[in-house]
Design an enzyme around this catalytic site. Structure first.
Site, PDB file in Angstrom:
ATOM      1  N   ASP A  29      45.136  46.448  18.718  1.00 27.11           N
ATOM      2  CA  ASP A  29      46.106  47.375  18.131  1.00 27.11           C
ATOM      3  C   ASP A  29      46.444  48.448  19.164  1.00 27.11           C
ATOM      4  O   ASP A  29      45.564  48.928  19.875  1.00 27.11           O
ATOM      5  CB  ASP A  29      45.503  48.013  16.874  1.00 27.11           C
ATOM      6  CG  ASP A  29      46.548  48.713  16.029  1.00 27.11           C
ATOM      7  OD1 ASP A  29      47.117  49.726  16.502  1.00 27.11           O
ATOM      8  OD2 ASP A  29      46.794  48.273  14.901  1.00 27.11           O
ATOM      9  N   GLY A  92      50.337  51.204   2.984  1.00 26.26           N
ATOM     10  CA  GLY A  92      50.087  51.445   4.400  1.00 26.26           C
ATOM     11  C   GLY A  92      50.653  50.397   5.342  1.00 26.26           C
ATOM     12  O   GLY A  92      50.409  50.452   6.550  1.00 26.26           O
ATOM     13  N   HIS A  99      49.663  40.797   8.226  1.00 29.04           N
ATOM     14  CA  HIS A  99      48.708  40.857   9.327  1.00 29.04           C
ATOM     15  C   HIS A  99      47.416  41.473   8.816  1.00 29.04           C
ATOM     16  O   HIS A  99      47.394  42.118   7.771  1.00 29.04           O
ATOM     17  CB  HIS A  99      49.265  41.642  10.518  1.00 29.04           C
ATOM     18  CG  HIS A  99      49.651  43.049  10.191  1.00 29.04           C
ATOM     19  ND1 HIS A  99      50.814  43.376   9.506  1.00 29.04           N
ATOM     20  CD2 HIS A  99      49.033  44.221  10.453  1.00 29.04           C
ATOM     21  CE1 HIS A  99      50.895  44.686   9.379  1.00 29.04           C
ATOM     22  NE2 HIS A  99      49.817  45.227   9.934  1.00 29.04           N
ATOM     23  N   HIS A 101      43.818  43.633   9.951  1.00 29.95           N
ATOM     24  CA  HIS A 101      43.134  44.484  10.919  1.00 29.95           C
ATOM     25  C   HIS A 101      41.650  44.132  10.901  1.00 29.95           C
ATOM     26  O   HIS A 101      41.016  44.153   9.840  1.00 29.95           O
ATOM     27  CB  HIS A 101      43.283  45.964  10.535  1.00 29.95           C
ATOM     28  CG  HIS A 101      44.694  46.434  10.489  1.00 29.95           C
ATOM     29  ND1 HIS A 101      45.250  47.187  11.492  1.00 29.95           N
ATOM     30  CD2 HIS A 101      45.666  46.261   9.554  1.00 29.95           C
ATOM     31  CE1 HIS A 101      46.509  47.467  11.181  1.00 29.95           C
ATOM     32  NE2 HIS A 101      46.787  46.911  10.007  1.00 29.95           N
TER      33      HIS A 101
END
Length: 113
Positions: A29, A92, A99, A101
């Protein structure tokens, strides 16, 4: 399509992949919130978790297997890690391409936010 994750996944926007196969890519990220913060992105454009169809079941299971592999390779499996999927703006999600995280390398707080 003007989707940044589609462009990254298809190589139009160059980034260093930590993992790639025919279904997903994984990369760090650009705004990490943990010492290890990797995005796991399906190559198939799916807007959000709300747009998943029955045939996507295996794809999402594959994402979790890739997360497991990366957690081991990046040294966060033993102490623990978090896998997060944000859905829609209030949840968020800032890029409208599903995707996940992979976060680790520090204690995760609860509640998360």
């Amino acid at each position: 399509m003007d989707c940044i994750f589609c462009k990254i996944a298809n190589g139009t926007i160059k980034t260093e992949f930590l993992y790639e196969d025919e279904r997903v890519v994984a990369f760090r990220d650009i705004n990490p919130v943990a010492p290890v913060h990797v995005l796991i992105v399906p190559k198939k454009h799916i807007e959000s978790a709300l747009k998943l169809e029955g045939e996507d079941f295996n794809l999402i299971g594959h994402v979790f297997m890739v997360a497991k592999k990366l957690a081991n390779e990046l040294g966060i499996a033993k102490d623990g890690f978090r896998i997060v999927n944000n859905c829609n703006r209030a949840g968020g999600q800032t890029v409208m391409h599903i995707h996940f995280h992979l976060l680790g390398g520090r204690d995760m707080q609860w509640p998360p936010g």
